[in-house]
Design an enzyme around this catalytic site. Structure first.
Site, PDB file in Angstrom:
ATOM      1  CD  GLU A  67       4.853  -0.423  -0.930  1.00  0.00           C
ATOM      2  OE1 GLU A  67       4.297  -0.475  -2.036  1.00  0.00           O
ATOM      3  OE2 GLU A  67       4.269  -0.616   0.133  1.00  0.00           O
TER       4      GLU A  67
ATOM      5  CB  ALA B  41       1.853  -6.224  -9.421  1.00  0.00           C
ATOM      6  CG  MET B  42       5.411  -0.953  -6.999  1.00  0.00           C
ATOM      7  SD  MET B  42       5.055  -1.029  -5.223  1.00  0.00           S
ATOM      8  CE  MET B  42       4.633   0.671  -4.913  1.00  0.00           C
TER       9      MET B  42
ATOM     10  CD  GLU C 170      -0.410  -4.187  -7.282  1.00  0.00           C
ATOM     11  OE1 GLU C 170      -0.150  -3.099  -6.721  1.00  0.00           O
ATOM     12  OE2 GLU C 170      -0.230  -5.288  -6.725  1.00  0.00           O
TER      13      GLU C 170
ATOM     14  CG  HIS D 279      -2.545  -0.267  -3.952  1.00  0.00           C
ATOM     15  ND1 HIS D 279      -2.797  -0.090  -2.619  1.00  0.00           N
ATOM     16  CD2 HIS D 279      -1.870  -1.447  -4.054  1.00  0.00           C
ATOM     17  CE1 HIS D 279      -2.307  -1.122  -1.936  1.00  0.00           C
ATOM     18  NE2 HIS D 279      -1.744  -1.958  -2.782  1.00  0.00           N
TER      19      HIS D 279
HETATM   20  N1  B3K Z   1       2.707  -2.490  -2.589  1.00  0.00           N
HETATM   21  C1  B3K Z   1       3.389  -3.560  -3.237  1.00  0.00           C
HETATM   22  C2  B3K Z   1       4.274  -4.358  -2.323  1.00  0.00           C
HETATM   23  C3  B3K Z   1       5.637  -3.804  -2.151  1.00  0.00           C
HETATM   24  C4  B3K Z   1       6.515  -4.769  -1.381  1.00  0.00           C
HETATM   25  C5  B3K Z   1       7.820  -4.184  -1.039  1.00  0.00           C
HETATM   26  N2  B3K Z   1       8.695  -5.122  -0.394  1.00  0.00           N
HETATM   27  C6  B3K Z   1       2.449  -4.485  -3.933  1.00  0.00           C
HETATM   28  C7  B3K Z   1       1.060  -4.493  -3.420  1.00  0.00           C
HETATM   29  O1  B3K Z   1       0.779  -4.875  -2.303  1.00  0.00           O
HETATM   30  O2  B3K Z   1       0.203  -4.070  -4.133  1.00  0.00           O
HETATM   31 ZN    ZN Z   2      -1.057  -3.847  -2.245  1.00  0.00          ZN
END
Ligand code: B3K
Ligand code: ZN
Length: 885
Positions: free
Chosen positions: A126, A267-268, A303, A306
């Site tokens: 991402e 984190a991702m 996370e 999500h």
């Molecule tokens: N979705 C990722 C963030 C990604 C950032 C890319 N530059 C983490 C989060 O917000 O959960």
């Molecule tokens: Zn997020």
């Protein structure tokens, strides 16, 4: 400027993709100096959308070895390759496109795409990192079912992971092995993940509400295996909470978390394979502060949440980023509030919002929650998209109430499961499920800037009538000079002598069911409005914006007595805290004026009395008392000052220090009594009561040291005896900031010697030194940059040392000789090449140059110097050029 000026992408230009990718098959051959990626993508043209039969695939930083369509290798004239794409001139309506590419993760310092962190292979896709792995239609509305094979040397990479379920594991000749992973849920490429390395794991289970068993694993380096328990418990709590509060069940048999050292963010949320910065997973009393334990819990939850708000329902395009981020931040803050003290959580969130998001919204990067254009999407992972986005969802929650909001979120998930949608779809689901019209509310998504609410009141004693006159306005922001009125939920109460008064609002339906008739939410939706309350038997003090019910600046002319009354007696915890903040902010600015005009400085006795009462009242939550005694940060004060003229870094610093020290001196016996009384003999646990006690105790220590340097003896004793990092670090900070050279240097050295084997503790050591506000501030940071434990390639270290200096050491960063700005500029130039995302984030303090009347020009000059640099990355280019406009 950059050789080729990076282009702008506009929301208004959105077009659906002319091709779908039904299935994606990837094969990774991992080698020591490169990786070969073979892909097979199953394409389907959407007839009505296609203008021609050519297909453009995104791809960067890779070497194309071969490309074929339906098994036939293409000849060179059938395609063209540029630095950013592969264009196939003619593609059948339905086909399998196969590519073979070579990439070099070992040389990837940007930490986007596939890269190496120490001896580990890992990914971050991402927003647009997947295009650095293979040629693909890399956009979130192209969703595909992935099957991934990872092959590598068994000894070096015993663990080979990707998304979904493990469907095959095989030993191969030559000491190699491979695993095959299949993820049945269609997903955009940004959720793809791969990890390969020598990792250990802890394992636990979770039984879902429908009795499905899920295996939970956390993978870390062997040395860290004993530091995963807290993250595992947090994951289990999050899974349960999401079932109970949102009815969301986990959907695969396995959920993995992997911790890596080199990571651009926290984190991702990759599907079933979350990748985390070690700083957001590993916890132990010796390497983690109380704050750190909370942070891990909330990021693990974020996370995990999500999986529904982001993965099952994802974003149509990156302009909709807040659809998943704002909603998920709202969800994780509800979760944290439920796991601990909801008022303390709210105070922390609002502090961050005001210090960071309000500043962003008042500066050159101001953008709506749903931006309309960007040059580099990575620059839009902002406090506005995340934190203000969460506030917008919170306001919907307030306007709809708990039950209707839940109906709305159920409808949203049900209606859009498996789709890539927009913020508009979210609001529509909320409207459809609740029957509440949110037409005007949508302005929160499209208009930037922090609205201001100006409140005046009137009391008619004879008629026992009390009126609040409310006016809203919003400053102009880049590209938006005029603003339409917002819908602002304004939660209020009225405080009388004996407590909050019952409310009878003229014209409002009387709700017989409300248990609390002293609290109500007014809907402010016009430029000017009045609200009348009847049967008000005394002139009240209005308790406004309770719980911070909207992300606005509030202006009401409170007397200091009013603020003290609210601080002591209002029924809303947030207002009690906020009144303390307003009072102390006002006093710091008064002292600053006395300081500038050379008049003797005086501390308002009201503040001393109010703080004294707080310290004496054992019935109050110590965590709240600590928050109420916490002085606003210098950055927030500078932001406030810039709203009414300009900010002077030095006088703000001195005034704030003087107030702390004067308060410390005035209340020294009380601070000491509380400090001693809160000492604990219990073994450390990161649980609410202990955390609250430690936070108040360490607050008392800080006041005691600023009252008298003799109290450094307390800090030294605490440092020696501490059983955990929270207490040790609090003591170290006092010694490092206020101790003499000998004490400071020896204690810092002792700390480093003892903890040098723990990278995360070393980072805290770097960060603490970066913030020391003495005259050697900058040279200390410069020598630490040459320290063996510093590494420009590791974002955690850069954020600790450079970020610590530019964000927390304001008087040194803003030194009038410009050395702080030059230092940051030099680091940004280096990082621009190595890691553009990190470089552009570090620049934030320079973008605030208009705030500073006396040194803004120096800051601007540094931005000009950066603008003249050759080969600026789009990331840095965007921030620099927008700041200068
Ligand atoms: N979705 C990722 C963030 C990604 C950032 C890319 N530059 C983490 C989060 O917000 O959960
Ligand atoms: Zn997020």
């Amino acid at each position: 400027m950059a050789d080729t000026t990076p282009g702008t992408v506009y929301l208004k230009d959105y077009q659906p993709s002319a091709y779908l990718i039904n299935r994606t098959e990837l094969y990774f051959h991992l080698h020591e100096d490169h990786v070969i990626v073979s892909s097979r993508i199953h394409l389907l043209r959407i007839g009505s959308l296609a203008h021609n039969t050519s297909l453009t695939l995104n791809g960067e930083e890779m070497e194309l070895l071969s490309v074929s369509v339906d098994g036939r290798e293409l000849e060179e004239h059938e395609y063209s390759v540029s630095a950013e794409s592969l264009v196939i001139h003619a593609v059948p309506e339905q086909c399998v496109l196969a590519c073979k590419t070579r990439i070099r993760p070992q040389e990837n310092t940007s930490l986007s795409g596939l890269y190496q962190s120490r001896s580990l292979f890992c990914t971050q896709c991402e927003a647009e990192g997947f295009r650095r792995i293979t040629y693909y239609i890399d956009r979130p509305d192209v969703m595909s079912v992935f099957t991934v094979t990872v092959e590598g040397e068994r000894e070096r990479y015993p663990v080979l992971l990707s998304n979904g379920n493990l469907i095959e594991a095989q030993q191969l000749a030559g000491g190699r092995h491979r695993t095959v992973w299949h993820d049945p849920f269609p997903k955009p490429a940004y959720l793809f993940a791969l990890v390969a390395g020598n990792l250990e794991h802890i394992e636990d289970r979770f039984t879902t509400m429908n009795d499905r068993e899920v295996t939970l694993r956390i993978y870390v380096e062997k040395k860290d295996i004993d530091k995963c328990g807290h993250a595992m418990r947090s994951l289990q709590q999050s899974m349960r909470w999401d079932e109970e509060v949102y009815g969301r069940e986990y959907d695969l048999d396995i959920f993995n978390i992997v911790a890596v050292d080199d990571f651009n963010m926290g984190a991702m949320e990759n599907k079933s394979l979350n990748i985390f910065n070690t700083s957001c997973v590993l916890c132990s009393p010796q390497i983690t502060t109380d704050l750190g334990f909370h942070r891990v819990q909330s990021i693990v939850a974020h996370e995990y949440f999500h999986n529904w708000s982001g993965n099952r329902v994802t974003c149509r395009d990156w302009f909709q980023l807040s659809l998943k981020e704002g909603f998920t931040v709202f969800r994780d803050s509800q979760f944290s509030a439920d796991m601990g003290s909801s008022t303390v959580k709210r105070v922390e969130d609002v502090t961050l919002l005001r210090a960071v998001q309000f500043a962003e919204d008042a500066g050159p990067m101001s953008h709506p929650v749903r931006p309309e254009s960007f040059i580099e999407i990575n620059n839009f992972y902002t406090a506005t998209v995340y934190e203000k986005g969460a506030e917008v969802v919170r306001m919907i929650h307030t306007l709809l109430g708990v039950e209707r909001f839940r109906r709305g979120s159920d409808l949203y998930f049900e209606r859009h499961d498996g789709q890539a949608v927009t913020c508009e779809d979210f609001v529509l689901a909320m409207e459809d499920a609740s029957g509440v019209n949110l037409k005007q509310f949508r302005n929160w998504y499209s208009q930037a800037g922090t609205p201001q609410l100006t409140v005046q009141d009137e009391y008619d004693e004879t008629a026992q009538c009390y009126t609040l006159h409310v006016e809203q306005s919003c400053p102009a922001t880049p590209g938006q000079s005029e603003k339409r009125p917002f819908v602002i939920p304004l939660a209020i109460g009225l405080l009388g002598e004996a407590g909050n008064l019952p409310l009878r609002q003229r014209g409002a339906p009387t709700d017989l069911d409300t248990s609390d008739n002293t609290h109500t939410v007014l809907t402010v939706d016009q430029p000017k409005q009045s609200f009348v309350f009847e049967g008000v038997t005394e002139r009240p003090v209005p308790s406004l914006l309770r719980g911070f019910s909207a992300p606005v600046r509030l202006q009401y002319d409170y007397s200091s007595q009013d603020l003290c009354a609210l601080m002591r007696r209002d029924g809303d915890g947030f207002v009690r805290w906020d009144s303390a903040q307003t009072l102390v902010t006002r006093i710091i600015f008064e002292v600053e004026q006395q300081f500038l005009s050379g008049t003797p400085r005086l501390l308002d006795p009201l503040l001393i009395e109010a703080c004294g009462d707080l310290l004496c009242d054992d019935s109050l939550d110590p965590a709240m008392v600590a928050e109420m005694l916490r002085l606003p940060g210098e950055d927030y004060l500078a932001e406030q000052a810039s709203q009414s003229g300009g900010a002077n870094v030095d006088s703000i610093h001195h005034a704030r220090d003087w107030v702390r020290s004067a308060l410390g001196k005035s209340l020294a016996p009380l601070f000491l009594a509380r400090y001693q009384g809160l000492e604990s003999r219990q073994p450390y646990a990161p649980e609410a009561t202990q955390i609250a006690d430690r936070s108040l105790r360490n607050m008392c220590l800080a006041y005691l040291v600023s009252a008298s340097l003799d109290n450094l003896a307390l800090a030294s004793a605490q440092y020696r005896e501490a059983t955990n990092l929270t207490d040790r670090q609090a003591a170290l900070k006092e010694i490092a900031f206020y101790g003499d050279h000998t004490l400071r240097d020896s204690t810092l050295e002792n700390f480093h010697q003892e903890w040098r084997h723990e990278a995360l503790v070393v980072n805290q050591w770097l960060q603490l030194q970066a913030a020391i506000p003495d005259s050697e501030g900058l040279s200390r940071v410069q020598s630490l940059m040459a320290h063996a434990d510093f590494d420009l390639g590791n974002p955690n270290k850069v954020r600790a040392l450079v970020g610590g200096f530019v964000n927390q050491n304001l008087i040194n960063f803003h030194h009038l000789d410009g050395s702080g700005y030059r230092f940051l500029g030099d680091v940004v130039v280096k990082l621009n090449r190595l890691n553009p995302q990190l470089a552009s984030r570090l620049l934030t303090p320079l973008t605030k140059w208009r705030r500073y009347t006396d040194r803004g020009e120096l800051m601007r000059a540094e931005l000009e110097r950066l603008a003249a640099e050759p080969a600026l990355s789009p990331d840095v280019f965007e921030i620099v050029s927008k700041s200068l406009q």
